[in-house]
Design an enzyme around this catalytic site. Sequence first.
Site, PDB file in Angstrom:
ATOM      1  N   TYR A   1       6.065 -10.094   7.382  1.00  0.00           N
ATOM      2  CA  TYR A   1       5.833  -8.669   7.555  1.00  0.00           C
ATOM      3  C   TYR A   1       6.223  -8.248   8.964  1.00  0.00           C
ATOM      4  O   TYR A   1       6.005  -8.987   9.930  1.00  0.00           O
ATOM      5  CB  TYR A   1       4.356  -8.317   7.333  1.00  0.00           C
ATOM      6  CG  TYR A   1       3.949  -8.244   5.880  1.00  0.00           C
ATOM      7  CD1 TYR A   1       4.023  -7.051   5.164  1.00  0.00           C
ATOM      8  CD2 TYR A   1       3.475  -9.375   5.218  1.00  0.00           C
ATOM      9  CE1 TYR A   1       3.651  -6.985   3.838  1.00  0.00           C
ATOM     10  CE2 TYR A   1       3.093  -9.325   3.882  1.00  0.00           C
ATOM     11  CZ  TYR A   1       3.191  -8.120   3.201  1.00  0.00           C
ATOM     12  OH  TYR A   1       2.819  -8.059   1.883  1.00  0.00           O
TER      13      TYR A   1
ATOM     14  N   ASP B   1       0.825  -1.204   0.000  1.00  0.00           N
ATOM     15  CA  ASP B   1       0.000   0.000   0.000  1.00  0.00           C
ATOM     16  C   ASP B   1       0.861   1.256   0.000  1.00  0.00           C
ATOM     17  O   ASP B   1       2.068   1.212   0.274  1.00  0.00           O
ATOM     18  CB  ASP B   1      -0.906   0.022   1.237  1.00  0.00           C
ATOM     19  CG  ASP B   1      -1.959  -1.070   1.215  1.00  0.00           C
ATOM     20  OD1 ASP B   1      -2.294  -1.546   0.108  1.00  0.00           O
ATOM     21  OD2 ASP B   1      -2.446  -1.435   2.305  1.00  0.00           O
TER      22      ASP B   1
END
Length: 262
Positions: free
Chosen positions: A108, A51
């Site tokens: 992540y 994003d």
Amino acid sequence: MKYFLHLAYKGTAYQGWQRQANGLGVQAVIEDQLSRMFRQTITLHGCGRTDAGVHASQYFAHFVMNDRWDFDAVFRLNKMLPPDIRVFEIIPIAKDANAQLDVLHRTYDYFIHTQPNPFQHDLSTYYALDSSRINEMKRAAAMISAYTDFKSFCKRPNLYPHTNCQVFHSELSVNERDNSIRFRITANRFLQAMVRMLVGHLVWIGQGQLDLGEFKQLLERPRLNEQPTFTYPQGLYLAKVTYPYLERAVASNPDFDLKKGG
């Protein structure tokens, strides 16, 4: 010949990895400079999307080019790229290799600083937390790997044929030097906004707005979450990408001197 590009980027100035019609994507910046350097059109296929504002400590993309070169392409490319994007290797790879489809698992990281700090604004997210609830956040994070359906933590579950993910590892750690926090999760796949929604609920636990029982219910009885909470993008990093035929150490990562407490 097919090649993997091994790179990292700071995502602050970009609208994510993907080339954008309105806005600058990391993909477009690298493709434009690769095409200029090799004097032919180069198209990159990345290992996944990120994003706007999200970073990548490790990222892979593949491209195809028939010509060979007789110069240090990594050195030259880095001289052409902005300093918030860095290429570490250009790796010859099998012609059927695919940077996105062949990924075994991704990791992540999400970084939180608990004291206001203007120098961390782009690289971590500030949240005021109740220090007495940090251990509850740790227990909640450790629960995650015991479950497989993450519909409660997906922005748009209707996009997917199913919302199952195999989570191999999930952990929240505290840097006792400055009480900063790292949430780390490794899985075979991730749903839209899944990591930021998981962290958002951990933050709620750390602020006393959610208890462990309520969090466990969301994991045990997956459903469309009518009260989704998303953390800010700047704390999120694609930290590691692993393939069955290729694994590289992470060449760049934020400093996080772990001294794990209870």
